[in-house]
Design an enzyme around this catalytic site. Structure first.
Site, mmCIF file in Angstrom:
data_model
loop_
_atom_site.group_PDB
_atom_site.id
_atom_site.type_symbol
_atom_site.label_atom_id
_atom_site.label_comp_id
_atom_site.label_asym_id
_atom_site.label_seq_id
_atom_site.Cartn_x
_atom_site.Cartn_y
_atom_site.Cartn_z
ATOM 1 N N SER A 17 22.667 66.508 27.304
ATOM 2 C CA SER A 17 22.760 65.354 28.203
ATOM 3 C C SER A 17 23.867 65.624 29.209
ATOM 4 C CB SER A 17 23.022 64.058 27.422
ATOM 5 O OG SER A 17 24.170 64.187 26.605
ATOM 6 N N GLU A 19 26.672 63.890 32.323
ATOM 7 C CA GLU A 19 27.348 62.713 32.889
ATOM 8 C C GLU A 19 27.627 62.922 34.368
ATOM 9 O OE1 GLU A 19 30.644 60.630 30.808
ATOM 10 O OE2 GLU A 19 31.804 61.121 32.617
ATOM 11 N N ASP A 112 39.772 51.496 30.668
ATOM 12 C CA ASP A 112 41.221 51.616 30.804
ATOM 13 C C ASP A 112 41.820 50.291 31.258
ATOM 14 O OD1 ASP A 112 41.275 54.440 30.230
ATOM 15 O OD2 ASP A 112 40.396 54.748 32.218
ATOM 16 N N PHE A 222 43.715 65.634 34.094
ATOM 17 C CA PHE A 222 42.813 64.764 33.334
ATOM 18 C C PHE A 222 43.225 64.730 31.864
ATOM 19 C CE2 PHE A 222 39.017 65.751 36.360
ATOM 20 C CZ PHE A 222 39.539 64.870 37.296
ATOM 21 N N HIS A 272 26.939 67.173 25.278
ATOM 22 C CA HIS A 272 27.038 66.310 26.461
ATOM 23 C C HIS A 272 27.976 66.988 27.456
ATOM 24 C CE1 HIS A 272 26.736 62.453 28.581
ATOM 25 N NE2 HIS A 272 28.032 62.534 28.820
#
Length: 302
Positions: A17, A19, A112, A222, A272
């Site tokens: 999959s 994103e 967040d 990140f 993913h």
């Protein structure tokens, strides 16, 4: 042609999959549709589209989801959903809008805090309290396929690993079908986490989140915000290649492919990918591992 890292029998068991995030410009939207069509050749189980805290990207997210379903032809497009800065009624209205676009899959997240990644979280008065509560609300609204998040290195705001896994169990008990992990680079961390999850009686699929390193400094930023660790070996391997982008991309692609192949050898079959809205590197990783490409019909836009 490079020989895939996994043999034919192994490749037949792979599932995947992807994103995406909502682009900020019309050109970005066009580029994303092209990226999605390219990656659709791997026949993903689903793709997902992120959603800003408090609905900050609501309209772009809705538009992106709609285009992925109706232009790129990816019917199994999942919409991310958060409960930050919104009442239950507001969130439920957004759910209805996604459903009107054709969405039957959601990725339910707490989100967040209002101050961004790492800021303290405060539930909205009258809103969903957390991701487990949001999963429960979604389950009451429809027979949706619901994914949730998981953290191999612990959510940075969780008191400890046990509290983190307890929250995952609450999300599963409320109806989550699978969990997608934060990106990580040490497979031992994932295996340790998965063992703890299974020991807690959680049996849903846990999909490892794979992030090919396009840019080491960006990924390090990140990672610092979300509590992920950059192993020294990764820094030592990719750091010296900053001024050699082609070689850096080649090496980073191989490292990501090896990470996937090693996870497969540990019994993981579903993956993913965080694409950063780019197809070239993710596609190259998938090719190296041995994910099969298939022809994708060209869809004409109205």
């Amino acid at each position: 042609m490079t020989t895939p890292l996994l043999d034919t029998d192994a490749r037949s068991k792979l599932r995947i999959s992807f994103e995406f995030f909502p682009p900020k410009s019309p050109d970005g939207e066009t580029g994303l549709i092209e990226t999605a069509r390219e990656l659709a050749s791997f026949q993903p189980d689903f793709v997902s589209v992120t959603y800003g805290a408090g609905g900050s990207t609501k309209e772009p997210s809705l538009r992106t989801v709609d285009r992925l379903i109706h232009e790129a032809g990816i019917a199994d497009t999942a919409a991310h959903l958060t409960c930050v800065g919104a009442s239950r009624e507001d969130v439920d209205r957004v759910v209805d809008q996604f459903v009107d676009c054709g969405v039957q899959r959601f990725v339910a997240l707490r989100g967040d805090g209002d101050g961004g990644v790492g800021s303290p979280y405060q539930p909205h008065p009258g809103g969903y309290i957390n991701a487990a509560d949001l999963v429960s609300g979604l389950r009451k609204k429809g027979d949706f396929d619901i994914s949730v998040s998981a953290y191999p290195e612990k959510h940075p705001q969780s008191a400890d690993v046990d509290a983190d896994i307890d929250m995952l169990k609450r999300k599963v008990d409320n109806g989550a079908a699978r969990a997608i992990t934060q990106f990580f680079f040490d497979n031992d961390d994932f295996e340790r986490y998965l063992n703890n999850v299974r020991a807690a009686g959680i049996t849903i699929p846990i999909l490892p989140g794979i992030l090919p390193v396009h840019n080491l400094s960006q990924v390090s930023k990140f990672a610092g915000m979300c509590g992920a660790r950059i192993p020294d070996r990764l820094r030592e391997t990719l750091g010296p290649l900053d001024d050699r982008p082609d070689e850096r991309t080649r090496v980073a692609t191989m490292l990501a492919a090896q990470q996937v192949a090693d996870l497969f050898e540990r019994g993981v079959h579903e993956f993913h990918f965080y694409t950063m809205n780019r197809s070239t590197m993710v596609g190259a990783v998938c090719d190296l591992v041995g994910f099969q490409r298939h022809s994708v019909p060209v869809r004409q836009t109205a």
